[in-house]
Design a protein around this motif. Structure first.
Motif, PDB file in Angstrom:
ATOM      1  N   GLU A  16      -3.190   2.817   3.005  1.00 50.42           N
ATOM      2  CA  GLU A  16      -3.126   1.629   2.152  1.00 50.42           C
ATOM      3  C   GLU A  16      -3.151   1.988   0.673  1.00 50.42           C
ATOM      4  O   GLU A  16      -2.429   1.403  -0.122  1.00 50.42           O
ATOM      5  N   ALA A  20      -0.037   1.410  -1.996  1.00 53.32           N
ATOM      6  CA  ALA A  20      -0.224   0.571  -3.181  1.00 53.32           C
ATOM      7  C   ALA A  20       0.011   1.327  -4.487  1.00 53.32           C
ATOM      8  O   ALA A  20       0.474   0.744  -5.467  1.00 53.32           O
ATOM      9  N   PRO A 109      -3.227  -4.986  -1.770  1.00 54.95           N
ATOM     10  CA  PRO A 109      -2.463  -3.954  -2.478  1.00 54.95           C
ATOM     11  C   PRO A 109      -2.201  -4.263  -3.951  1.00 54.95           C
ATOM     12  O   PRO A 109      -2.269  -3.371  -4.788  1.00 54.95           O
ATOM     13  N   MET A 110      -1.897  -5.501  -4.273  1.00 51.05           N
ATOM     14  CA  MET A 110      -1.629  -5.865  -5.668  1.00 51.05           C
ATOM     15  C   MET A 110      -2.892  -5.750  -6.515  1.00 51.05           C
ATOM     16  O   MET A 110      -2.849  -5.262  -7.641  1.00 51.05           O
ATOM     17  N   ARG A 113      -3.648  -2.032  -7.029  1.00 50.18           N
ATOM     18  CA  ARG A 113      -2.747  -1.455  -8.040  1.00 50.18           C
ATOM     19  C   ARG A 113      -3.147  -1.894  -9.444  1.00 50.18           C
ATOM     20  O   ARG A 113      -3.212  -1.085 -10.368  1.00 50.18           O
TER      21      ARG A 113
END
Length: 132
Positions: A16, A20, A109-110, A113
């Motif tokens: 993961e 990302a 993920p967003m 990041r």
């Protein structure tokens, strides 16, 4: 080139985080125990350290405290640390360990990041990032 050190013993976390944050200018080093974090930082200082809260017999909190103590004594540079907490209650411990930011799993993920990029840009400018 941005170097990320990821400390986790869970393959799904590696997958993961890599999904990302991966890109042509990002490299990853993965260690599978908290005891490997300091030697990895000593060998080559990463731009960002991501610590899974639960890592074998030396978890993310102890690893972060170890990095901060070594940095405070001038034996290691201070590197930004992102803690991946297992539950909301772990945020208290992430703060106590002096992590720069934290996220609670499951990972978005967003958000991962955005938080990582914020820490990297704060580290480049010398600012301290606010925790997520």
């Amino acid at each position: 080139m941005t170097e990320v050190l990821l400390a986790t013993d869970a393959d799904w976390v590696v997958e993961e985080v890599a999904a990302a944050l991966s890109g042509p200018d990002v490299t990853f080093r993965v260690v599978r125990s908290g005891q490997e974090v300091r030697p990895a930082v000593e060998a080559s200082t990463p731009d960002l350290v991501i610590l899974d809260f639960q890592i074998g017999n030396m978890g993310g909190m102890a690893s972060c405290l170890d990095l901060r103590l070594e940095s405070g004594m001038g034996r290691l540079p201070r590197v930004p640390v992102l803690m991946l907490a297992d539950r909301e209650a772990d945020i208290f411990l992430a703060r106590r360990s002096d992590a720069d930011a934290w996220l609670v799993k499951p990972l978005n993920p967003m958000q991962l990041r955005r938080t990582a990029l914020g820490l990297l840009s704060a580290g480049a400018s010398g600012d301290t990032a606010d925790a997520s």
